[in-house]
Every structure is written in structure tokens, then in C-alpha cells.
Design an enzyme around this catalytic site. Structure first.
Site, PDB file in Angstrom:
ATOM      1  N   GLY A 211       9.701  57.237  23.056  1.00 32.57           N
ATOM      2  CA  GLY A 211      10.686  56.409  22.378  1.00 32.57           C
ATOM      3  C   GLY A 211      11.290  57.190  21.224  1.00 32.57           C
ATOM      4  N   HIS A 212      11.570  58.454  21.482  1.00 32.31           N
ATOM      5  CA  HIS A 212      12.172  59.315  20.472  1.00 32.31           C
ATOM      6  C   HIS A 212      12.706  60.590  21.125  1.00 32.31           C
ATOM      7  CE1 HIS A 212       8.562  61.806  20.690  1.00 32.31           C
ATOM      8  NE2 HIS A 212       7.831  60.723  20.525  1.00 32.31           N
ATOM      9  N   ALA A 213      13.446  61.350  20.332  1.00 34.52           N
ATOM     10  CA  ALA A 213      13.897  62.680  20.759  1.00 34.52           C
ATOM     11  C   ALA A 213      13.520  63.662  19.657  1.00 34.52           C
ATOM     12  CB  ALA A 213      15.408  62.682  20.975  1.00 34.52           C
TER      13      ALA A 213
END
Ligand code: TYD
Length: 136
Positions: A53-55
């Protein structure tokens, strides 16, 4: 980095030696396009858990399902792709600038992560809108 697309993410096959005693997979310099500065692993993950749920702005990672299986959803702001990882000698290279969500962990699964940089919270894009602005 910010121009990377999901096409730049790919399955890396880890060479293995197999005989009647089992399999031995070898990760060494040259297997994939970055030097390892950090190794971590996810385990005891509940089957309904949602990770990622991130980059990352600059981080390259190789995700390897050492045991069991899980799925990785990749997004580059334009396209998305869902990848099933279920073979201990097949890892997923995730380049910088790619949003990832990891779910559908099988019971007892272990996700090994090889990373190109040490932990740095400022490298994370944890908000999808912020990620899309980063991608421009
Ligand atoms: P996070 O990267 O969000 O995990 P995932 O992508 O697997 O869901 O990290 C979860 C927590 O662990 C967060 O508080 C940061 C911390 N953490 C470290 O301290 N060092 C690390 O190397 C990593 C990957 C995470």
C-alpha cells in the site's frame, strides 16, 4: 525513476540446483540489477492481511516467496498488473516509482525481500494521491 512503468517490473528466475536431496537456489551478484543493502522478510501474515500500500521513490526490491504464496498488485499510475508469486526460485523485481499492494497470503507463507537501500521512511510514498502527483 518516476517514469518507470509496470513493464519494468519482471519475474527474475533464481538459478537452482536440484537433485534427489531437494533444491538449492542461489542468489549472487549479477542475478538482478541492484546491489543488496538490506534484507527483510514477512512471516506469520494472517491470510486476510494486506501489506504494502505504498511506493518508493528510489528503492529497488526483489520479492521472493520463500514458502507458500501471495499476490502482488502493481500500479504505475496508468496501468496495473496482479502477479502471483508461488515458486521459491521466482522473484518479482519491483523498480522505484511503482505502487504495490500484497495480499492473499497462504498459510505459513514467507516473503523474503532483498532491497537496494537501507530503510528510509522519507523514500516512501504512502498516499496514493501523493504517488500520482509524484508520477506527474
Ligand atoms: P512497511 O514497509 O509499511 O511494510 P509492508 O510494506 O510490508 O506492509 O513497514 C511496516 C513497518 O515496519 C513500518 O513501521 C516501518 C517498519 N520497517 C522498518 O523499521 N524497517 C524496514 O526495513 C521495513 C521494511 C519496515
Amino acid at each position: 525513476m518516476k517514469n518507470n512503468t509496470i513493464e519494468n517490473c519482471r519475474i527474475i528466475e533464481i538459478p537452482k540446483v536440484h537433485d534427489e536431496r531437494g533444491s538449492l537456489a542461489v542468489i549472487e551478484k549479477g542475478c538482478f540489477p541492484f546491489e543488496i543493502k538490506r534484507v527483510y522478510y514477512l512471516y506469520d501474515v494472517p491470510s486476510d492481511a494486506f501489506r504494502g500500500g505504498h511506493a518508493h521513490k528510489n528503492l529497488n526490491q526483489l520479492l521472493i516467496p520463500l514458502s507458500g504464496s501471495f499476490e502482488v498488485l502493481l500500479k504505475d499510475g496508468t496501468s496495473s498488473n496482479r502477479v502471483l508469486l508461488n515458486k521459491p526460485n521466482k522473484g518479482l523485481l519491483i523498480v522505484p516509482g511503482i505502487w504495490r499492494e500484497i495480499d492473499n497470503f497462504s498459510s505459513g507463507s514467507v516473503c523474503l525481500v532483498l532491497a537496494s537501500e537501507v530503510y528510509d521512511e522519507t523514500d516512501y510514498l504512502r498516499d496514493f494521491n501523493e504517488f500520482q502527483s509524484f508520477k506527474g
